[in-house]
Design an enzyme around this catalytic site. Structure first.
Site, PDB file in Angstrom:
ATOM      1  CG  HIS A  69      22.237  11.554 -20.179  1.00  0.00           C
ATOM      2  ND1 HIS A  69      21.531  12.232 -19.286  1.00  0.00           N
ATOM      3  CD2 HIS A  69      22.466  10.407 -19.659  1.00  0.00           C
ATOM      4  CE1 HIS A  69      21.592  11.532 -18.160  1.00  0.00           C
ATOM      5  NE2 HIS A  69      21.856  10.411 -18.525  1.00  0.00           N
ATOM      6  CG  ASP A 105      16.757  11.166 -24.815  1.00  0.00           C
ATOM      7  OD1 ASP A 105      17.508  11.592 -23.908  1.00  0.00           O
ATOM      8  OD2 ASP A 105      15.870  10.321 -24.318  1.00  0.00           O
ATOM      9  CG  LEU A 135      16.347  -2.793 -16.627  1.00  0.00           C
ATOM     10  CD1 LEU A 135      16.043  -4.341 -16.493  1.00  0.00           C
ATOM     11  CD2 LEU A 135      17.421  -2.392 -17.678  1.00  0.00           C
ATOM     12  CB  SER A 136      12.609   2.593 -18.810  1.00  0.00           C
ATOM     13  OG  SER A 136      12.034   3.803 -18.754  1.00  0.00           O
ATOM     14  CB  SER A 137       9.545   0.256 -13.923  1.00  0.00           C
ATOM     15  OG  SER A 137       9.974   1.243 -13.141  1.00  0.00           O
ATOM     16  CB  SER A 138       8.574   5.359 -14.814  1.00  0.00           C
ATOM     17  OG  SER A 138       9.784   5.921 -15.530  1.00  0.00           O
ATOM     18  CD  GLU A 183       8.658   9.880 -16.703  1.00  0.00           C
ATOM     19  OE1 GLU A 183       8.963  10.564 -15.657  1.00  0.00           O
ATOM     20  OE2 GLU A 183       8.853   8.667 -16.412  1.00  0.00           O
ATOM     21  CG  ASP A 239      13.399   5.746 -21.110  1.00  0.00           C
ATOM     22  OD1 ASP A 239      14.642   5.415 -22.147  1.00  0.00           O
ATOM     23  OD2 ASP A 239      13.601   6.129 -20.138  1.00  0.00           O
TER      24      ASP A 239
HETATM   25  C1  GLA Z   1      16.598   7.962 -19.019  1.00  0.00           C
HETATM   26  C2  GLA Z   1      15.532   9.029 -19.621  1.00  0.00           C
HETATM   27  C3  GLA Z   1      15.821   9.072 -21.330  1.00  0.00           C
HETATM   28  C4  GLA Z   1      17.360   9.113 -21.610  1.00  0.00           C
HETATM   29  C5  GLA Z   1      18.108   8.387 -20.589  1.00  0.00           C
HETATM   30  C6  GLA Z   1      19.521   8.612 -20.867  1.00  0.00           C
HETATM   31  O1  GLA Z   1      16.167   6.847 -19.435  1.00  0.00           O
HETATM   32  O2  GLA Z   1      14.322   8.714 -19.373  1.00  0.00           O
HETATM   33  O3  GLA Z   1      15.283  10.099 -21.698  1.00  0.00           O
HETATM   34  O4  GLA Z   1      17.699  10.525 -21.465  1.00  0.00           O
HETATM   35  O5  GLA Z   1      17.833   8.279 -19.128  1.00  0.00           O
HETATM   36  O6  GLA Z   1      20.155   8.406 -22.098  1.00  0.00           O
END
Ligand code: GLA
Length: 385
Positions: A33, A35, A126-129, A161, A173
């Site tokens: 968090h 970023d 794992l950030s599929s979006s 986003e 991400d």
């Molecule tokens: C998600 C968000 C990122 C980052 C993380 C936490 O993945 O998309 O921008 O803030 O949470 O580090």
């Protein structure tokens, strides 16, 4: 997977696709968090993500099919109608990118047929979006020669986003998925977008992910609440210091000014950010020296801070970390937005089998289930394959 996605495309659209792409998921080693608070992060791309086959159309129609969500069938919309549409479901990530590019005056005058299949563990966080947003941007960029570089790609998709999907996320991400490099993590200053590749040597140490099986969408989690809390804290701190973002505060400056944060909850949030930002720099150094013992310790500190100060962990995640440490991991922490998703674990390569055995035993005993453990390698960002 490439052959598989070509076959799926042929069976859905009844002709051969023109190009195929891969867009990876991501893991952030550390920098939770930070970023969206002007701090640094240390993520890498993983060798699992979304595969796509695509062909341009002559008209302005866009047809989107995901093999993972086959029950939804083909989602169709026109370039004339790119506004957010609840019924469009995940295809909003596609229309969102097209909308943002159009707003930015890029000329996209033909639609496309696209088929996708993903192999990211479900609920792994794992950030599929971000993988999907970057995938679409890359494809459109290539077809229409838009000359958008990786940094700009991240900025464009972050806007999608934030404004279109409604998650107040930072840029980590999108940035790593657009710019990732095999065998490297990226040390990114999310404020200036200066970045440096940091080698990740996985010869003697493995990076394992354990899935909590707690699915959470950022849109539904407390992610936006945390974002708001840090905005509130920033407003107060700006009255008394000359910082632009909370992560500009050094630990000493935090100590000298914390008195102004009368709400102890806000103090906890800021203390997490300030100490986490220091840990990111230390972790970068540890990686550069392949000092996985030091890195492991930082991971544990980061997890404890996420749990106690930022309050984004969960009982399951805390259990997974504890079990991993008791099973011989050098370090373990939750990753991503929190409230579910996965833990990252560092394990010595020659102790891998023993670790998996120990960990699985504890896990089975607690949950009467087999754990979902994946070993990933740092890989390149989005690319045509
Ligand atoms: C998600 C968000 C990122 C980052 C993380 C936490 O993945 O998309 O921008 O803030 O949470 O580090």
């Amino acid at each position: 997977m490439k052959e598989q996605i070509i076959e799926i495309f042929k069976s859905v659209f009844h002709y051969d696709p023109d190009k195929t792409y891969f867009s990876p998921g991501r893991v952030n080693i550390i920098g939770g968090h930070t970023d969206y608070n002007g701090g640094s992060v240390l993520p890498f791309c993983i060798n699992a993500g979304i595969y796509a086959a695509v062909s341009l159309r002559e008209d302005n129609q866009v047809n989107v099919y995901s093999d993972n969500l086959s029950r939804k069938g083909i989602m169709t919309f026109s370039l004339e109608n790119l506004s957010y549409d609840k019924d469009r479901d995940f295809a909003n990530y596609v229309s969102g990118v097209l909308m943002e590019l159009t707003v930015r005056k890029f000329d996209i005058n033909r639609g496309f047929d696209i088929c996708m299949v993903g192999n990211l563990p479900r609920g792994g966080g794992l950030s599929s979006s971000a993988a999907l947003l970057i995938l679409i941007t890359k494809i459109v960029n290539d077809y229409f020669n838009l000359n958008i570089d990786g940094v700009r790609m991240a900025l464009i998709t972050k806007t999608v986003e934030n404004m279109y999907i409604g998650v107040s996320c930072g840029i980590m991400d999108q940035f790593i998925i657009a710019n990732g490099k095999k065998d490297h993590a990226i040390f990114l200053n999310a404020n200036t977008l200066d970045y440096r590749y940091v080698p990740v040597d996985t010869t003697n140490h493995k990076l394992l992910l354990v899935n909590s099986n707690q699915t959470r969408k950022l849109t539904e989690s407390k992610y936006n609440v945390r974002q708001q809390e840090t905005q509130d804290a920033l407003k107060i701190m700006r009255k008394h210091t000359d910082i632009k973002d909370l992560c500009d505060l050094s630990p000493e400056e935090y100590e000298a000014n914390k008195i102004y944060l009368t709400d102890s909850m806000l103090r906890r949030r800021v203390l997490h950010l300030v100490t986490e930002n220091v840990r990111v720099r230390a972790a970068k150094l540890a990686l550069e020296n392949s000092d996985f013992i030091a890195l492991g310790k930082l991971l544990v500190e980061a997890h404890n801070s996420a749990r106690d100060l930022y309050e984004i962990s969960s009982e399951v995640l805390d259990d997974l970390v504890e079990m991993a440490l008791a099973s011989g991991s050098l370090g373990s922490k939750m990753i991503g937005g929190g409230f579910g998703g996965s833990t990252l674990n560092i394990v010595k390569a020659d102790e891998l089998d023993q670790f998996i055995k120990n960990f699985s035993e504890s896990y089975r005993e607690k949950y009467q289930l087999e754990p979902v453990i994946n070993i990933f390698e740092p890989t390149d960002g989005v690319s045509e394959i």
